[in-house]
Structures are given as C-alpha cells and as structure tokens.
Design a protein around this motif. Structure first.
Motif, PDB file in Angstrom:
ATOM      1  N   ALA A  48       0.837  -1.196   0.000  1.00 26.00           N
ATOM      2  CA  ALA A  48       0.000   0.000   0.000  1.00 26.00           C
ATOM      3  C   ALA A  48       0.872   1.246   0.000  1.00 26.00           C
ATOM      4  CB  ALA A  48      -0.920   0.000   1.211  1.00 26.00           C
ATOM      5  N   THR A  49       0.427   2.255  -0.715  1.00 22.65           N
ATOM      6  CA  THR A  49       1.145   3.528  -0.750  1.00 22.65           C
ATOM      7  C   THR A  49       0.385   4.632  -0.024  1.00 22.65           C
ATOM      8  OG1 THR A  49       0.156   3.992  -2.905  1.00 22.65           O
ATOM      9  CG2 THR A  49       2.348   2.988  -2.891  1.00 22.65           C
ATOM     10  N   ASN A  50      -0.868   4.347   0.346  1.00 22.56           N
ATOM     11  CA  ASN A  50      -1.692   5.347   1.018  1.00 22.56           C
ATOM     12  C   ASN A  50      -2.303   4.776   2.294  1.00 22.56           C
ATOM     13  OD1 ASN A  50      -1.971   6.001  -2.117  1.00 22.56           O
ATOM     14  ND2 ASN A  50      -2.162   7.910  -0.982  1.00 22.56           N
ATOM     15  N   PHE A  51      -2.339   5.602   3.328  1.00 26.00           N
ATOM     16  CA  PHE A  51      -2.876   5.228   4.638  1.00 26.00           C
ATOM     17  C   PHE A  51      -3.921   6.259   5.049  1.00 26.00           C
ATOM     18  CE2 PHE A  51      -2.850   3.820   9.007  1.00 26.00           C
ATOM     19  CZ  PHE A  51      -2.895   4.970   9.784  1.00 26.00           C
ATOM     20  N   TYR A  52      -5.099   5.758   5.475  1.00 25.58           N
ATOM     21  CA  TYR A  52      -6.169   6.631   5.951  1.00 25.58           C
ATOM     22  C   TYR A  52      -6.664   6.072   7.276  1.00 25.58           C
ATOM     23  CZ  TYR A  52     -10.729   8.996   6.119  1.00 25.58           C
ATOM     24  OH  TYR A  52     -11.815   9.742   6.504  1.00 25.58           O
ATOM     25  N   ILE A  53      -7.000   6.949   8.225  1.00 28.20           N
ATOM     26  CA  ILE A  53      -7.443   6.487   9.535  1.00 28.20           C
ATOM     27  C   ILE A  53      -8.525   7.401  10.089  1.00 28.20           C
ATOM     28  CG2 ILE A  53      -5.597   7.760  10.716  1.00 28.20           C
ATOM     29  CD1 ILE A  53      -5.535   5.448  12.781  1.00 28.20           C
ATOM     30  N   GLU A  54      -9.487   6.803  10.779  1.00 25.97           N
ATOM     31  CA  GLU A  54     -10.467   7.536  11.573  1.00 25.97           C
ATOM     32  C   GLU A  54     -10.471   6.935  12.975  1.00 25.97           C
ATOM     33  OE1 GLU A  54     -14.322   7.603   9.826  1.00 25.97           O
ATOM     34  OE2 GLU A  54     -13.645   8.536   7.957  1.00 25.97           O
ATOM     35  N   ASN A  65     -11.524   2.408  19.170  1.00 19.50           N
ATOM     36  CA  ASN A  65     -11.806   2.003  17.802  1.00 19.50           C
ATOM     37  C   ASN A  65     -11.014   2.851  16.800  1.00 19.50           C
ATOM     38  OD1 ASN A  65     -14.678   2.245  15.608  1.00 19.50           O
ATOM     39  ND2 ASN A  65     -13.024   0.765  15.553  1.00 19.50           N
ATOM     40  N   TYR A  66     -10.282   2.164  15.907  1.00  8.23           N
ATOM     41  CA  TYR A  66      -9.530   2.805  14.829  1.00  8.23           C
ATOM     42  C   TYR A  66      -9.955   2.159  13.516  1.00  8.23           C
ATOM     43  CZ  TYR A  66      -6.497   4.221  18.718  1.00  8.23           C
ATOM     44  OH  TYR A  66      -6.014   4.734  19.890  1.00  8.23           O
ATOM     45  N   TRP A  67     -10.390   2.974  12.570  1.00 11.92           N
ATOM     46  CA  TRP A  67     -10.800   2.465  11.259  1.00 11.92           C
ATOM     47  C   TRP A  67      -9.725   2.846  10.263  1.00 11.92           C
ATOM     48  CZ3 TRP A  67     -13.409   4.605   6.665  1.00 11.92           C
ATOM     49  CH2 TRP A  67     -14.001   3.612   5.865  1.00 11.92           C
ATOM     50  N   VAL A  68      -9.111   1.830   9.649  1.00 11.90           N
ATOM     51  CA  VAL A  68      -7.916   2.026   8.821  1.00 11.90           C
ATOM     52  C   VAL A  68      -8.195   1.562   7.396  1.00 11.90           C
ATOM     53  CG1 VAL A  68      -5.529   1.279   8.481  1.00 11.90           C
ATOM     54  CG2 VAL A  68      -6.355   1.819  10.787  1.00 11.90           C
ATOM     55  N   VAL A  69      -7.706   2.345   6.432  1.00  7.32           N
ATOM     56  CA  VAL A  69      -7.805   1.972   5.023  1.00  7.32           C
ATOM     57  C   VAL A  69      -6.411   2.022   4.415  1.00  7.32           C
ATOM     58  CG1 VAL A  69      -8.912   2.415   2.811  1.00  7.32           C
ATOM     59  CG2 VAL A  69     -10.078   3.087   4.930  1.00  7.32           C
ATOM     60  N   LEU A  70      -5.985   0.918   3.822  1.00  8.24           N
ATOM     61  CA  LEU A  70      -4.733   0.858   3.073  1.00  8.24           C
ATOM     62  C   LEU A  70      -5.085   0.741   1.594  1.00  8.24           C
ATOM     63  CD1 LEU A  70      -2.678  -1.640   5.278  1.00  8.24           C
ATOM     64  CD2 LEU A  70      -2.745   0.856   5.417  1.00  8.24           C
TER      65      LEU A  70
END
Length: 207
Positions: A48-54, A65-70
């Motif tokens: 993955a080259t991109n990381f997103y978190i809420e 709670n951590y919601w992660v998108v790779l």
C-alpha cells in the motif's frame, strides 16, 4: 462436490477476450473444499502507498476504535476508479486524542463481533477492488491478522475464496488533514443552478 469449467468472454471493438477456470461446488456435507494436498493457496502481495485512519474513541466498545484503510490510490471518504482498498476495523486498549494521535502498536486478529482489545471487527473489514466506472468488487476476510509496529503495518489475510493476501504499508501512522480524522477540508464555494424540491431514499448502501 462436482467440478465445473466456467467460461467468461468479453468483446469490444478490438477483440474478444476469453478466460476459463475450474470451480468445484461444495461437498454434500457443506464443507468448503480446500486446496489439493501439497498445493499452496494463491498468494497476493500488495504494498500500500496510502494510509487513511479515523478514530472513534470508545463509542462502539470499551476498547478504542480505529478504522484504517490501506490503498494504492488514496481514500478521502469515497472510492476511486481502478483502485485496491483494504479496510480494517481495529480495536485497541490504547486510546488517543480525538484531534491527533498514532495508530497503536500491537497484533490485531479477526474476531466476530466481540470488539475486544486487539481484535478486528469483520462487520466493516473487507477488501474492495474498483473498476474503471468505480464499481466495487468485494473480497471477504475469512481470517486476518494485522501487526502494527512503528511506522509499519503488516497484514496477513485469508479470503473466503482461499487466496492469501500479504499487505504491507510503511510510513506515518498518525492522523491529521492528510490521513483523515482531522479537520474537515475546506469545500470551494459554488453557485446552485437547480433547487431540489423533493428527495427519495433508495435504500441502504455502503457508498
């Protein structure tokens, strides 16, 4: 328990492309057939080259709670065309500030519905691959382990179709404007050309 050959074909102005595969139905007992003895499942390696978190704090559980998108093409609350996304709904005993923080180190394991610390909730954890018109194709996790260390995420996933996915990301695991969880980006002003007088809800949808 019967094996079938499935054939698919697509045609455009240039050519006809055809592919086929052997697929076995489930045995009468209901057990999902595994790979042949001595045959390793297909492995997909994804960097993955991109990381997103809420970060949602303890809104859904006593654990944080951590919601992660790779992904390979970024995520800003919506999907992009021709992209791959891995979503993970992680729960940790370690909290953070709502405005800023870092995804806690630890090992997280897929665990159906408990939302305990060090687990992954499968309800909103899955893979999505999008087509050119942003149609999502879902991959469902049968098993998943996510290991978070300083500035690194390593995920090992077994999909329901038996394929093994090895997903890695290296980079900042903090959040802010670039990774979600921070201030809402400014939206350019625009002048309306139409005024809606009615609205209709068409049913639930993930996106």
């Amino acid at each position: 328990g019967t094996e079938y050959r499935v054939v698919a074909a697509a045609q455009n102005s240039a050519a006809v492309v055809k592919a086929d595969a052997l697929i076995a139905t489930q045995p009468a007992g209901g057990d999902v057939p595994g790979p042949d003895p001595g045959q390793d499942p297909e492995t997909v390696k994804f960097s993955a080259t991109n990381f997103y978190i809420e970060y949602a704090g303890t809104e859904y559980s006593a654990a944080h709670n951590y919601w992660v998108v790779l992904s390979d093409n970024g995520f800003t609350g919506s999907l992009k065309a021709n992209s791959t996304y891995y979503f993970f709904d992680l729960y940790s005993s370690v909290g953070a500030y709502l405005e800023e923080g870092v995804l806690p180190n630890g090992t997280y394991t897929l665990d159906e519905g408990t939302r305990n610390a060090n687990t992954i909730d499968p309800e909103v954890s899955y893979q999505i691959v999008t087509t050119a018109d942003v149609t999502p194709v879902y991959g469902i996790y049968a098993e998943a382990v996510v290991v978070v260390s300083d500035n690194k995420i390593e995920a090992t996933i077994i999909m329901e179709d038996g394929t093994r996915h090895e997903v890695t990301y290296e980079g900042s695991l903090s959040w802010g404007d670039d990774n979600g969880g921070g201030d809402t980006p400014e939206v350019p002003e625009f002048e309306a050309t139409h005024v809606a007088t009615k609205w209709m809800w068409s049913g639930s949808s993930s996106w």
